[in-house]
Design an enzyme around this catalytic site. Sequence first.
Site, mmCIF file in Angstrom:
data_model
loop_
_atom_site.group_PDB
_atom_site.id
_atom_site.type_symbol
_atom_site.label_atom_id
_atom_site.label_comp_id
_atom_site.label_asym_id
_atom_site.label_seq_id
_atom_site.Cartn_x
_atom_site.Cartn_y
_atom_site.Cartn_z
ATOM 1 N N GLU A 64 0.014 -5.414 3.931
ATOM 2 C CA GLU A 64 0.617 -6.255 2.905
ATOM 3 C C GLU A 64 2.136 -6.270 3.092
ATOM 4 O OE1 GLU A 64 0.710 -4.360 -1.182
ATOM 5 O OE2 GLU A 64 -0.969 -3.246 -0.327
ATOM 6 N N CYS A 83 -4.096 -2.898 -0.580
ATOM 7 C CA CYS A 83 -4.345 -1.679 0.208
ATOM 8 C C CYS A 83 -5.732 -1.633 0.827
ATOM 9 C CB CYS A 83 -4.121 -0.449 -0.672
ATOM 10 S SG CYS A 83 -2.454 -0.356 -1.366
ATOM 11 N N HIS A 119 -8.159 6.427 -1.263
ATOM 12 C CA HIS A 119 -6.879 5.731 -1.117
ATOM 13 C C HIS A 119 -5.881 6.437 -2.022
ATOM 14 C CE1 HIS A 119 -3.654 2.930 -1.301
ATOM 15 N NE2 HIS A 119 -3.881 2.650 -2.573
#
Length: 390
Positions: A79, A111, A233
Amino acid sequence: MKIGIDKIGFYTPHLYVDMNKLAVSRGVEPEKFTIGIGQDRMALAPITQDSVTLAANAALEILDEEDREKIDYVIFGTESGVDNSKSAAVYVHGLLGLNPYARSVEVKQACFGATAAIQMAKGHIALHPESKVLVLGSDIARYGLNTSGESTQGAGAVAMVISKDPRIMVLEEQEVCLTDDIMDFWRPVYSDKAYVDGKFSNEQYILFFQKVWKAYKEKTGLQLKDFEAICYHLPYTKMGLKALRTVLDETTENVQERLKGNYQISTQYNRNVGNIYTGSLYLSLLSLLELNEDLSPGARIGLYSYGSGAVGEFFTGVLEPDYRDHLNTEAHKQLFEGRKEVTVSEYEAIFQEVLPTDGSSVELDITEDPATICLAGIKEHSRQYVNKNR
């Protein structure tokens, strides 16, 4: 056919800020950063590094000539793209000297991008078993000086070779993915910094995990006891723990302690790098594999991927025999040890060094950047990348 991670590499810039010192400078208790969000150091990208160079440097350490010939698909999750048309993957393909008869594309969903790339890679290998796919997750997290998100910034990249008969981890077939159109974190095309509703984003991260975990259990019949560890994550290292805690009462105390212990090991690299968006989950996996010497072949690892906006996925991998022989643990240890600490004032100056946005050319000094692959400037609207080995 077994498909999964055959190689995995990592790169982070050579500069970092100590979070204790940043906290003091910002007038907050250091524990707010080191304990409250769980960060010790924040990687800082100099102007000579961007998402392309970080990814290329991460891939450089793991690829050999056979990989360069057999890789026929490069998928770059980010991103922090550098062009609205040309994919970052094409730049990396050229910098690494890969097989010219290859696809090279960039994928985006906050993400989640690198996870999407892995799933695309699995499909490609299933159709073309002799192929290899290079998956890249590379980002620079920027929120701005003296902002609420400043302490969760970071920079780095993870590169993975996906193939049949992988030597590190086989990715199992069953997974659960969830999408919902929400505004918890986003960056409009006119902004170089993200917008975030922090409280809402934390809530959605946990909610998505609970939903995909519940659906995964129903789909597979597996329970927490069947997992040696679950990697998350990590926008900051306390975030995954918040999610894990919501399901621990499903299992015994012994399993709870195992999962919590392995979770802490899986956060060590991230604690010293910060948020790298698309690569954060896989940096956590790398931390677990390289720092936990007790993991056995055949261990099942859960993987929770979350990309704001939002897409979440739970999937799993099983460790292969001799997987440890194919990790670059010593190289990553040297990478961390070779970094240079900068003062808060130096960090602020480096952070504010930006490339021109008016179309003008610029030449950058890459002599102070120890990375093999660097951004050397902009000429006629084109980024000038350099591979020092050529």
